[in-house]
Design a protein around this motif. Structure first.
Motif, PDB file in Angstrom:
ATOM      1  N   GLY A  19     -27.210 -34.852  11.598  1.00  0.00           N
ATOM      2  CA  GLY A  19     -25.912 -35.136  12.191  1.00  0.00           C
ATOM      3  C   GLY A  19     -24.800 -34.978  11.173  1.00  0.00           C
ATOM      4  O   GLY A  19     -25.018 -34.897   9.962  1.00  0.00           O
ATOM      5  N   GLN A  20     -23.562 -34.917  11.668  1.00  0.00           N
ATOM      6  CA  GLN A  20     -22.371 -34.752  10.847  1.00  0.00           C
ATOM      7  C   GLN A  20     -22.460 -33.510   9.952  1.00  0.00           C
ATOM      8  O   GLN A  20     -21.986 -33.506   8.820  1.00  0.00           O
ATOM      9  N   GLY A  21     -23.132 -32.489  10.468  1.00  0.00           N
ATOM     10  CA  GLY A  21     -23.212 -31.231   9.744  1.00  0.00           C
ATOM     11  C   GLY A  21     -24.179 -31.222   8.587  1.00  0.00           C
ATOM     12  O   GLY A  21     -24.143 -30.305   7.753  1.00  0.00           O
ATOM     13  N   ILE A  22     -25.082 -32.190   8.512  1.00  0.00           N
ATOM     14  CA  ILE A  22     -26.027 -32.295   7.396  1.00  0.00           C
ATOM     15  C   ILE A  22     -27.442 -31.966   7.878  1.00  0.00           C
ATOM     16  O   ILE A  22     -27.911 -32.518   8.874  1.00  0.00           O
ATOM     17  N   THR A  23     -28.102 -31.075   7.163  1.00  0.00           N
ATOM     18  CA  THR A  23     -29.499 -30.742   7.416  1.00  0.00           C
ATOM     19  C   THR A  23     -30.313 -31.064   6.176  1.00  0.00           C
ATOM     20  O   THR A  23     -29.888 -30.763   5.058  1.00  0.00           O
ATOM     21  N   ARG A  24     -31.463 -31.681   6.373  1.00  0.00           N
ATOM     22  CA  ARG A  24     -32.391 -31.948   5.272  1.00  0.00           C
ATOM     23  C   ARG A  24     -33.541 -30.958   5.340  1.00  0.00           C
ATOM     24  O   ARG A  24     -34.124 -30.746   6.405  1.00  0.00           O
ATOM     25  N   LEU A  25     -33.868 -30.333   4.216  1.00  0.00           N
ATOM     26  CA  LEU A  25     -35.031 -29.460   4.113  1.00  0.00           C
ATOM     27  C   LEU A  25     -35.945 -29.994   3.025  1.00  0.00           C
ATOM     28  O   LEU A  25     -35.498 -30.634   2.071  1.00  0.00           O
ATOM     29  N   TRP A  26     -37.244 -29.728   3.170  1.00  0.00           N
ATOM     30  CA  TRP A  26     -38.206 -30.080   2.135  1.00  0.00           C
ATOM     31  C   TRP A  26     -39.376 -29.114   2.204  1.00  0.00           C
ATOM     32  O   TRP A  26     -39.497 -28.325   3.149  1.00  0.00           O
ATOM     33  N   GLU A  27     -40.227 -29.164   1.172  1.00  0.00           N
ATOM     34  CA  GLU A  27     -41.329 -28.219   1.034  1.00  0.00           C
ATOM     35  C   GLU A  27     -42.657 -28.964   1.211  1.00  0.00           C
ATOM     36  O   GLU A  27     -43.200 -29.515   0.251  1.00  0.00           O
ATOM     37  N   PRO A  28     -43.203 -28.978   2.421  1.00  0.00           N
ATOM     38  CA  PRO A  28     -44.388 -29.807   2.699  1.00  0.00           C
ATOM     39  C   PRO A  28     -45.642 -29.385   1.952  1.00  0.00           C
ATOM     40  O   PRO A  28     -46.571 -30.186   1.809  1.00  0.00           O
ATOM     41  N   PHE A  34     -43.550 -33.855  -6.427  1.00  0.00           N
ATOM     42  CA  PHE A  34     -42.501 -32.854  -6.640  1.00  0.00           C
ATOM     43  C   PHE A  34     -41.829 -32.428  -5.334  1.00  0.00           C
ATOM     44  O   PHE A  34     -41.025 -31.499  -5.341  1.00  0.00           O
ATOM     45  N   ARG A  35     -42.157 -33.083  -4.247  1.00  0.00           N
ATOM     46  CA  ARG A  35     -41.637 -32.686  -2.927  1.00  0.00           C
ATOM     47  C   ARG A  35     -40.285 -33.363  -2.709  1.00  0.00           C
ATOM     48  O   ARG A  35     -40.200 -34.487  -2.222  1.00  0.00           O
ATOM     49  N   PHE A 217     -21.659 -48.033   2.182  1.00  0.00           N
ATOM     50  CA  PHE A 217     -21.855 -46.745   2.839  1.00  0.00           C
ATOM     51  C   PHE A 217     -22.586 -46.967   4.151  1.00  0.00           C
ATOM     52  O   PHE A 217     -23.014 -48.085   4.461  1.00  0.00           O
ATOM     53  N   ASN A 218     -22.746 -45.912   4.919  1.00  0.00           N
ATOM     54  CA  ASN A 218     -23.483 -45.995   6.186  1.00  0.00           C
ATOM     55  C   ASN A 218     -24.926 -45.548   6.022  1.00  0.00           C
ATOM     56  O   ASN A 218     -25.850 -46.242   6.437  1.00  0.00           O
ATOM     57  N   GLN A 219     -25.123 -44.352   5.439  1.00  0.00           N
ATOM     58  CA  GLN A 219     -26.457 -43.803   5.255  1.00  0.00           C
ATOM     59  C   GLN A 219     -26.560 -43.228   3.845  1.00  0.00           C
ATOM     60  O   GLN A 219     -25.630 -42.583   3.369  1.00  0.00           O
ATOM     61  N   ALA A 220     -27.720 -43.434   3.212  1.00  0.00           N
ATOM     62  CA  ALA A 220     -27.996 -42.825   1.917  1.00  0.00           C
ATOM     63  C   ALA A 220     -29.058 -41.759   2.106  1.00  0.00           C
ATOM     64  O   ALA A 220     -30.173 -42.040   2.580  1.00  0.00           O
ATOM     65  N   TYR A 221     -28.720 -40.543   1.753  1.00  0.00           N
ATOM     66  CA  TYR A 221     -29.634 -39.415   1.825  1.00  0.00           C
ATOM     67  C   TYR A 221     -30.232 -39.223   0.429  1.00  0.00           C
ATOM     68  O   TYR A 221     -29.542 -38.816  -0.502  1.00  0.00           O
ATOM     69  N   CYS A 222     -31.498 -39.556   0.292  1.00  0.00           N
ATOM     70  CA  CYS A 222     -32.134 -39.675  -1.020  1.00  0.00           C
ATOM     71  C   CYS A 222     -32.779 -38.361  -1.449  1.00  0.00           C
ATOM     72  O   CYS A 222     -33.092 -37.502  -0.627  1.00  0.00           O
ATOM     73  N   GLY A 223     -33.015 -38.246  -2.749  1.00  0.00           N
ATOM     74  CA  GLY A 223     -33.621 -37.043  -3.290  1.00  0.00           C
ATOM     75  C   GLY A 223     -35.068 -36.853  -2.883  1.00  0.00           C
ATOM     76  O   GLY A 223     -35.592 -35.737  -2.933  1.00  0.00           O
ATOM     77  N   HIS A 224     -35.717 -37.925  -2.459  1.00  0.00           N
ATOM     78  CA  HIS A 224     -37.094 -37.874  -1.978  1.00  0.00           C
ATOM     79  C   HIS A 224     -37.200 -38.791  -0.756  1.00  0.00           C
ATOM     80  O   HIS A 224     -36.594 -39.864  -0.719  1.00  0.00           O
ATOM     81  N   GLY A 225     -37.970 -38.368   0.218  1.00  0.00           N
ATOM     82  CA  GLY A 225     -38.271 -39.228   1.353  1.00  0.00           C
ATOM     83  C   GLY A 225     -37.152 -39.331   2.374  1.00  0.00           C
ATOM     84  O   GLY A 225     -36.278 -38.461   2.471  1.00  0.00           O
ATOM     85  N   GLU A 226     -37.194 -40.419   3.113  1.00  0.00           N
ATOM     86  CA  GLU A 226     -36.340 -40.583   4.283  1.00  0.00           C
ATOM     87  C   GLU A 226     -34.968 -41.149   3.921  1.00  0.00           C
ATOM     88  O   GLU A 226     -34.750 -41.712   2.849  1.00  0.00           O
ATOM     89  N   THR A 227     -34.057 -41.015   4.884  1.00  0.00           N
ATOM     90  CA  THR A 227     -32.744 -41.632   4.790  1.00  0.00           C
ATOM     91  C   THR A 227     -32.889 -43.147   4.836  1.00  0.00           C
ATOM     92  O   THR A 227     -33.731 -43.678   5.557  1.00  0.00           O
TER      93      THR A 227
END
Length: 247
Positions: A19-28, A34-35, A217-227
């Protein structure tokens, strides 16, 4: 770059629209340690790519970037799992404390040797020719050096740079104060916070936790794992501060 997506990239990345124009990608297929997360923020005038994964397959072609629209790639820190594909973007930004490291991407700073030494670095090879022994990160000199308090503008959003050292000297987060989106990098996330790598500093990490407790803040988008939300972030930060300090 061609809009054609290489075949190996089709199913290499997983993605989630936040949402709000943000997409999360990761390498399963990458080892869980290191993911990391890659965030694509679609701005009105400029897109942001925040972190760049391992670089095992091309990242840029899978982002669906608009032809001719400027893109700024921001590295939240120098570690291997966040800078692998940084070279694919012409405009690159990172913190002053690590700026020189992007010039050569040496193992002593990226810690890429830890990935090469991992017995199960990937669950599936990205292509037939790949081997961990040949894995290297290409130099990606920064076009913009960031300091605490700097602003990164997209035309309709303004992200303030917050220096959050401890995990690494130049770790940063990006905070959109107007709508409460906080891109935290590896400063904080669910699970054990890694503070024992070369370049880590537990004393500085404690100061970072204290600073994070002051951010609303409202949401924290972390370097690993879930919001995570504000309550969970503060719980993680307090738990870290409650640990006995290193002597």
């Amino acid at each position: 770059m061609s809009s054609t997506v290489p075949g190996e990239a089709f199913d290499w990345f997983s993605r989630e629209t936040l949402g709000q124009g943000i997409t999360r990608l990761w390498e399963p297929h990458v080892h869980p340690y290191f993911r990391s997360n890659i965030f694509h923020v679609r701005g009105r005038d400029v897109d942001l790519v925040i972190d760049a994964g391992m670089g095992l397959v091309p990242l840029r072609p899978v982002l669906g970037l608009q032809h001719g629209k400027p893109v700024v790639a921001v590295a939240t820190h120098i570690h291997v799992d966040h800078v692998g594909a940084l070279r694919e973007f012409e405009t690159r930004a990172g913190h002053r404390a690590e700026a020189a490291f992007f010039e050569d991407m040496a193992d002593e700073h990226t810690l890429a040797h830890l990935f090469r030494a991992q017995p199960e670095a990937v669950g599936r090879a990205p292509n037939e020719a790949w081997s961990p022994q040949r894995f290297r990160i290409s130099p990606a000199p920064l076009a913009r050096i960031l300091d605490d308090g700097d602003l990164i503008e997209t035309g309709d959003r303004s992200f303030r740079v917050i220096h959050l050292p401890g995990h690494s000297p130049g770790s940063i987060g990006l905070f959109d104060e107007r709508n409460g989106d906080f891109l935290a990098g590896d400063a904080i996330y669910r699970g054990r916070l890694v503070d024992d790598l070369p370049g880590s500093d537990m004393r500085l990490y404690r100061k970072t936790m204290e600073r994070l407790l002051q951010i609303d803040f409202n949401q924290a988008y972390c370097g690993h794992g879930e919001t995570i939300d504000l309550s969970e972030l503060r719980s993680i930060a307090r738990a870290y501060l409650d640990k006995p300090s290193a002597s």
